[in-house]
Design a protein around this motif. Structure first.
Motif, PDB file in Angstrom:
ATOM      1  N   ASP A   5       0.956  -1.121   0.031  1.00  0.00           N
ATOM      2  CA  ASP A   5      -0.057  -0.018   0.070  1.00  0.00           C
ATOM      3  C   ASP A   5       0.911   1.202  -0.128  1.00  0.00           C
ATOM      4  N   VAL A   6       2.285   1.194   0.067  1.00  0.00           N
ATOM      5  CA  VAL A   6       2.943   2.247  -0.036  1.00  0.00           C
ATOM      6  C   VAL A   6       3.724   2.578  -1.465  1.00  0.00           C
ATOM      7  N   PRO A   7       3.256   3.420  -2.196  1.00  0.00           N
ATOM      8  CA  PRO A   7       3.751   3.371  -3.509  1.00  0.00           C
ATOM      9  C   PRO A   7       5.103   3.614  -3.979  1.00  0.00           C
ATOM     10  N   ALA A   8       5.882   4.208  -3.125  1.00  0.00           N
ATOM     11  CA  ALA A   8       7.357   3.988  -3.053  1.00  0.00           C
ATOM     12  C   ALA A   8       7.906   2.784  -3.085  1.00  0.00           C
ATOM     13  N   ASN A   9       7.367   1.788  -2.215  1.00  0.00           N
ATOM     14  CA  ASN A   9       7.809   0.477  -2.067  1.00  0.00           C
ATOM     15  C   ASN A   9       7.545  -0.353  -3.453  1.00  0.00           C
ATOM     16  N   VAL A  10       6.165  -0.085  -3.822  1.00  0.00           N
ATOM     17  CA  VAL A  10       5.887  -0.616  -5.090  1.00  0.00           C
ATOM     18  C   VAL A  10       6.821  -0.257  -6.147  1.00  0.00           C
ATOM     19  N   LYS A  11       6.981   0.754  -6.427  1.00  0.00           N
ATOM     20  CA  LYS A  11       7.652   1.376  -7.579  1.00  0.00           C
ATOM     21  C   LYS A  11       9.442   1.071  -7.391  1.00  0.00           C
ATOM     22  N   LEU A  12       9.867   0.718  -6.273  1.00  0.00           N
ATOM     23  CA  LEU A  12      11.252   0.119  -5.790  1.00  0.00           C
ATOM     24  C   LEU A  12      11.190  -1.127  -6.307  1.00  0.00           C
ATOM     25  N   LEU A  13      10.346  -2.058  -6.015  1.00  0.00           N
ATOM     26  CA  LEU A  13      10.241  -3.409  -6.343  1.00  0.00           C
ATOM     27  C   LEU A  13      10.049  -3.309  -7.706  1.00  0.00           C
ATOM     28  N   GLU A  14       9.092  -2.735  -8.519  1.00  0.00           N
ATOM     29  CA  GLU A  14       8.861  -2.665  -9.716  1.00  0.00           C
ATOM     30  C   GLU A  14      10.099  -2.483 -10.707  1.00  0.00           C
ATOM     31  N   ALA A  15      10.838  -1.737 -10.287  1.00  0.00           N
ATOM     32  CA  ALA A  15      12.178  -1.362 -10.853  1.00  0.00           C
ATOM     33  C   ALA A  15      13.136  -2.459 -10.934  1.00  0.00           C
TER      34      ALA A  15
END
Length: 457
Positions: A10-20
């Motif tokens: 639910d934390v967008p920054a965590n999602v973007k980091l893992l996605e990258a």
């Protein structure tokens, strides 16, 4: 090796980091901001692996994992919990919810990618088995998903490979609380022990004296009899490099010392459940194959198998210059048996007939139910004279002893008529051989039944 990874946080920054991180390794990445969204994506079978945060506002990660693993439609999807929670109790809670691994933030890129690649390989193998087993549902073989969901993962057979008394004397009693455990203190003998023991799990210490534990893991993966047995590695805390190498060569899971009892048992249960599930899938594939070529009532091969196999046997006989005989059999007055005693009695006769056929022929002979009360026996390396002797022996076996029907309530006389033919010419169509046997059978029935007639040359 591409796979679809679902990142749930639910934390967008965590999602973007893992996605990258994952996209850089050429994985396809899906994202979900909450548990409900993740469950919906999984229900549509849109992902291969789930990276799941624990602390979420609507449904926490533990509950999401529990729901996925309790649903037969999604329980096989690997789940890796990625969270800031780092106590042994949190890891055990995640593993008991069904998670395949529990990684603590911050997770190094190397560890994350190695774990995802390892689970991707296992998922692809399981998916292949599942696809092969899908047809089993269509022919009545029960799918293993529901039993897998209910499996506790206890009662397994474990081989612990460890040569340090201070280690195995502590680990073995922990494991014995839920499983049967054998300890192998000689690593040189461990592979032979594993191959002969029919184990559900191998636990290998990577701190063996004068022996490379990873080499043992690699050998277990290359040996046919141990290739499918899951491996749990145990290593010292400073052995991350070797553990990552272990994941690359096929180690399924690992634990760092000092080993927590509850985490050990939770990880062991997870691996044993997976082993049993894949074993069930393999059994279903095998059962599907057998059911596709076997007559369910008699246990003999069916007509489809005979027609596909007969041409091969004929070609082999012609190439080797060997004879090939074919016997066509028909149970005399079978309709009268059904009409007089009932169809259950007819089934009893067919089953007993198949038993007597097997006792009268060789292992290399091919016995098939051709249809109804008609059967075909193909006899490689057999000329017409020998085939006639076998046919007469079988005829006497059937006529010589009454058949029990209706659970032994009645005993009835049964006879058979047999037509024989042989492969006459190299390259002759097998349909012609069958036709001659069928004509000979017709003459046997026309001449009074309960007899053997050979086709004219």
């Amino acid at each position: 090796m591409s796979a679809r990874i679902l990142v749930v946080d639910d934390v967008p920054a965590n999602v973007k980091l893992l996605e990258a991180r994952l996209s850089a390794e050429y994985f396809d990445v899906l994202t979900a901001a909450n548990g409900a969204e993740a469950l919906a994506i999984c229900a549509r079978a849109e992902c291969d692996i789930i990276l799941l945060d624990v602390m979420m506002p609507d449904i926490d990660g533990f509950e999401v994992c529990r729901r996925l693993k309790s649903n037969p439609a999604t329980h096989f999807i690997p789940v890796v919990m990625v969270t800031a929670l780092d106590s042994p109790a949190d890891r055990v809670r995640g593993l008991e919810a069904g998670a395949d691994d529990f990684l603590t933030k911050p997770v190094s890129d190397i560890v994350l990618i190695a774990r995802v690649r390892s689970l991707t390989r296992l998922k692809m193998m399981t998916d292949e088995l599942r696809m092969r087993a899908i047809t089993s549902l269509e022919i009545g073989v029960q799918a293993p998903e529901r039993s897998a969901v209910a499996d506790t993962g206890k009662g397994g057979r474990i081989l612990l490979v460890d040569d340090r008394p201070s280690s195995y004397e502590r680990l073995a009693p922990m494991l014995s609380a839920e499983h049967s455990v054998d300890v192998e203190t000689n690593p040189s003998e461990a592979l032979f022990h594993a191959a002969d023991g029919n184990y559900d799990l191998l636990i290998v210490s990577l701190g063996l004296d004068n022996f490379d534990g990873l080499r043992l893991c690699s050998q277990a993966r290359s040996l046919e009899r141990t290739r499918a047995v899951p491996i749990l590695a145990i290593a010292d805390a400073d052995n991350n490099t070797r553990l990552l190498r272990g994941l690359e060569i096929g180690v399924n899971d690992y634990l760092l010392r000092p080993v927590d009892k509850h985490e050990l048992l939770a990880r062991v249960r997870t691996q044993i459940r997976k082993r049993r599930y894949t074993d069930h899938l393999r059994d279903n594939v095998q059962n599907s194959i057998e059911m596709a070529i076997t007559d369910a009532l008699t246990g003999l091969h069916n007509r489809r198998y005979m027609e596909s196999h007969l041409s091969t046997l004929a070609e082999q006989a012609a190439a080797r210059g060997k004879p090939l005989a074919l016997m066509m059999l028909d149970i005399d007055f079978f309709k009268a048996i059904n009409d007089t005693y009932g169809h259950d009695a007819g089934d009893d006769v067919l089953r007993e007939f198949a038993v007597r056929v097997r006792k009268s022929i060789r292992g290399i002979d091919l016995a098939c139910r051709y249809g109804g009360e008609e059967f075909v026996i193909v006899m490689p390396e057999t000329d017409l004279h020998v085939a006639g002797m076998v046919a007469e022996r079988l005829r006497r076996s059937i006529a010589g002893e009454p058949f029990s029907v209706n659970k032994g309530a009645k005993r009835i006389e049964v006879t058979i008529s047999i037509g024989l033919s042989t492969l006459e010419l190299k390259g002759e169509p097998v349909a012609d051989v069958l036709k001659r046997a069928d004509n000979a059978l017709y003459r046997a029935k026309h001449d009074g039944r309960n007899r053997v007639v050979a086709a004219a040359a």
